[in-house]
Design an enzyme around this catalytic site. Sequence first.
Site, PDB file in Angstrom:
ATOM      1  N   ASP A  88       0.848  -1.200   0.000  1.00  0.00           N
ATOM      2  CA  ASP A  88       0.000   0.000   0.000  1.00  0.00           C
ATOM      3  C   ASP A  88       0.879   1.244   0.000  1.00  0.00           C
ATOM      4  OD1 ASP A  88       0.813  -0.544   2.708  1.00  0.00           O
ATOM      5  OD2 ASP A  88      -0.801   0.749   3.453  1.00  0.00           O
ATOM      6  N   GLU A 153       0.094  -0.991   5.860  1.00  0.00           N
ATOM      7  CA  GLU A 153       1.155  -0.382   6.666  1.00  0.00           C
ATOM      8  C   GLU A 153       0.926   1.116   6.836  1.00  0.00           C
ATOM      9  OE1 GLU A 153       4.855   1.424   7.998  1.00  0.00           O
ATOM     10  OE2 GLU A 153       3.807   1.861   6.143  1.00  0.00           O
ATOM     11  N   GLU A 154       0.526   1.769   5.751  1.00  0.00           N
ATOM     12  CA  GLU A 154       0.381   3.229   5.805  1.00  0.00           C
ATOM     13  C   GLU A 154      -0.839   3.676   6.617  1.00  0.00           C
ATOM     14  OE1 GLU A 154       2.798   4.919   5.019  1.00  0.00           O
ATOM     15  OE2 GLU A 154       3.803   4.220   3.213  1.00  0.00           O
ATOM     16  N   THR A 315     -16.960  37.560   9.102  1.00  0.00           N
ATOM     17  CA  THR A 315     -16.742  37.888  10.513  1.00  0.00           C
ATOM     18  C   THR A 315     -17.484  36.886  11.378  1.00  0.00           C
ATOM     19  OG1 THR A 315     -18.546  39.462  10.238  1.00  0.00           O
ATOM     20  CG2 THR A 315     -16.300  40.353  10.184  1.00  0.00           C
ATOM     21  N   ARG A 328       6.234  11.392  17.764  1.00  0.00           N
ATOM     22  CA  ARG A 328       7.132  10.284  17.439  1.00  0.00           C
ATOM     23  C   ARG A 328       7.780   9.873  18.749  1.00  0.00           C
ATOM     24  NH1 ARG A 328       6.631   8.033  12.168  1.00  0.00           N
ATOM     25  NH2 ARG A 328       5.582   9.712  11.073  1.00  0.00           N
ATOM     26  N   SER A 399       8.446   5.288  11.266  1.00  0.00           N
ATOM     27  CA  SER A 399       7.898   4.212  12.094  1.00  0.00           C
ATOM     28  C   SER A 399       7.428   3.031  11.257  1.00  0.00           C
ATOM     29  CB  SER A 399       6.692   4.723  12.896  1.00  0.00           C
ATOM     30  OG  SER A 399       7.007   5.906  13.575  1.00  0.00           O
ATOM     31  N   HIS A 427       6.136   9.865   0.733  1.00  0.00           N
ATOM     32  CA  HIS A 427       4.966  10.607   1.237  1.00  0.00           C
ATOM     33  C   HIS A 427       4.845  12.014   0.630  1.00  0.00           C
ATOM     34  CE1 HIS A 427       4.407   8.004   5.141  1.00  0.00           C
ATOM     35  NE2 HIS A 427       4.903   7.303   4.142  1.00  0.00           N
TER      36      HIS A 427
HETATM   37  N1  BES Z   1       8.695   3.218   5.344  1.00  0.00           N
HETATM   38  C1  BES Z   1       8.051   4.111   6.232  1.00  0.00           C
HETATM   39  C2  BES Z   1       8.765   4.238   7.555  1.00  0.00           C
HETATM   40  C3  BES Z   1      10.127   4.850   7.494  1.00  0.00           C
HETATM   41  C4  BES Z   1      10.336   6.043   6.838  1.00  0.00           C
HETATM   42  C5  BES Z   1      11.185   4.238   8.111  1.00  0.00           C
HETATM   43  C6  BES Z   1      11.595   6.576   6.775  1.00  0.00           C
HETATM   44  C7  BES Z   1      12.437   4.780   8.061  1.00  0.00           C
HETATM   45  C8  BES Z   1      12.656   5.964   7.386  1.00  0.00           C
HETATM   46  C9  BES Z   1       6.623   3.635   6.452  1.00  0.00           C
HETATM   47  O1  BES Z   1       5.979   3.262   5.267  1.00  0.00           O
HETATM   48  C10 BES Z   1       5.806   4.756   7.040  1.00  0.00           C
HETATM   49  O2  BES Z   1       5.614   5.737   6.380  1.00  0.00           O
HETATM   50  N2  BES Z   1       5.329   4.578   8.266  1.00  0.00           N
HETATM   51  C11 BES Z   1       4.419   5.486   8.867  1.00  0.00           C
HETATM   52  C12 BES Z   1       3.776   4.740  10.001  1.00  0.00           C
HETATM   53  C13 BES Z   1       2.366   5.080  10.323  1.00  0.00           C
HETATM   54  C14 BES Z   1       1.446   5.271   9.182  1.00  0.00           C
HETATM   55  C15 BES Z   1       1.813   4.148  11.348  1.00  0.00           C
HETATM   56  C16 BES Z   1       5.161   6.702   9.396  1.00  0.00           C
HETATM   57  O3  BES Z   1       6.335   6.613   9.777  1.00  0.00           O
HETATM   58  O4  BES Z   1       4.549   7.773   9.406  1.00  0.00           O
HETATM   59 MN    MN Z   2       7.183   2.080   4.131  1.00  0.00          MN
HETATM   60 MN    MN Z   3       5.289   5.154   4.283  1.00  0.00          MN
END
Ligand code: BES
Ligand code: MN
Ligand code: MN
Length: 455
Positions: A88, A153-154, A315, A328, A399, A427
């Site tokens: 995803d 995951e996202e 207003t 985080r 994360s 992103h």
């Molecule tokens: N791949 C990323 C996480 C990541 C980004 C790890 C950069 C190391 C460096 C993952 O797909 C992601 O975007 N995770 C989300 C988690 C959330 C949606 C629970 C994040 O980090 O915002």
């Molecule tokens: Mn990822």
């Molecule tokens: Mn991501």
Amino acid sequence: MQAVLNFIDNNREKYLQELKNFLKIESISSDPEKKSEMDRCADFIKEKFSELGLDKIQTLNRDGFQIVYAEKIIDHNKPTILFYGHYDVQPVDPIDLWKSPPFSGEIRDGKIWARGATDDKGQLLTHLKSVEAFLSTSTELPVNVKFVIEGEEEIGSPSLGKTIAAHKDLLACDAVVISDTSMYDDKTPSITYSLRGLAYFQIGITGPNRDLHSGTFGGAVMNPIQEMCDLLSGMKDKNGKITIPGFYDDVLKLTKAERDGFKKLKFSEKAYMKVLGVKELFGEKGFTTLERTGARPTLEINGIWGGFTGQGAKTVLPSKAYAKISMRLVPHQTPKKIEKLLKDYLKKAVPKSVTYSVEALHGGEPALTSIEGKAIQAAARAMKSTFGKTPVFTREGGSIPIVVEFGRLLKAPVVLMGFGLATENLHSPNEHFDLNNFHKGIHCSAAFMNEFIKQ
Ligand code: BES
Ligand code: MN
Ligand code: MN
């Protein structure tokens, strides 16, 4: 092994076309209108599994987007590697900032451009293709392999924890390998040994029971947007320290060795500022940029809305205000405890003049993996032989909440061996993946399996 590496080189173009087709599927998990694309994407992966000749191809879950599984067990006496990835992707907006359509997979400047290119389709495909190279050249796989590729995951992996727990035997392995992180820079491979966790909330403030004329009523009641601003400002001070009482209580302090390690990376703040288009950096006083983003907790306001935001002026003294905030987290903070601390803070800080609500949207625990052990050492050797440079060990700010659960439920070490770059716009508009790193990633994955059985 040489036959495997040659096969990867000879199929560079074919693999790239497959990645392109993968990237054309609009698998945005958060968009209800893309449900059929999500299924199409899961089917695409299953088809790839079957082209490889993997076994037990299946969907592991009933609820939520498909978690697809496949394996190749060649010998029960051999160790087993489980590869995890996610198909995803994030939404594409703001779409007008993309130089080529986000689901075209255009190739230019030695990169492939699409949403999901580096996060995580391009990275996860490296492992399927490395396994393919063994199987296609009739080279015996050094290890048994299992794949778990999810589609949520996202959006916080709501189905994955339960699914792993329900299939512990099927998923049993000696190490989990995930390529969903970044290299330190385009020349320096890295193994990520810590990821931050996440605690995400929506806060609502209600003042008067309806929007009011700001002339007739202004001055008589609290403005909920004003109150929201006060509450949010009260959460962080001018030194970038979060002021929610107890917030830092469980934070694991950086060791001297870790701080030295960060220093050795010779991070250039100047170059960083240039890339981001800012004239000054801001963060928690007393810590460097790499420490702030990798090893210290933070609080960000993701969005804030309410009142009148249309064209021209109206207003109005609004009735409601909203904000989305996220923290985080670092080891050993937990989203549950942070939720309690935030609620305690709001309880005390919100005046009687308004009412409020707070909703936890999602959470994930921070991860700290061991930097010792067979799997990490194998990854380090594989990276060195592939990239010609010893990898650095880094802590990253993003994360992947499931990392902790993999460790806990399968009792296997997790190796975060990423081939992406932090500058590849994950992103953001114009996400891309470096084609050399895609290719090297496949080599590296093959080398990892080979190295894992040595020593
Ligand atoms: N791949 C990323 C996480 C990541 C980004 C790890 C950069 C190391 C460096 C993952 O797909 C992601 O975007 N995770 C989300 C988690 C959330 C949606 C629970 C994040 O980090 O915002
Ligand atoms: Mn990822
Ligand atoms: Mn991501």
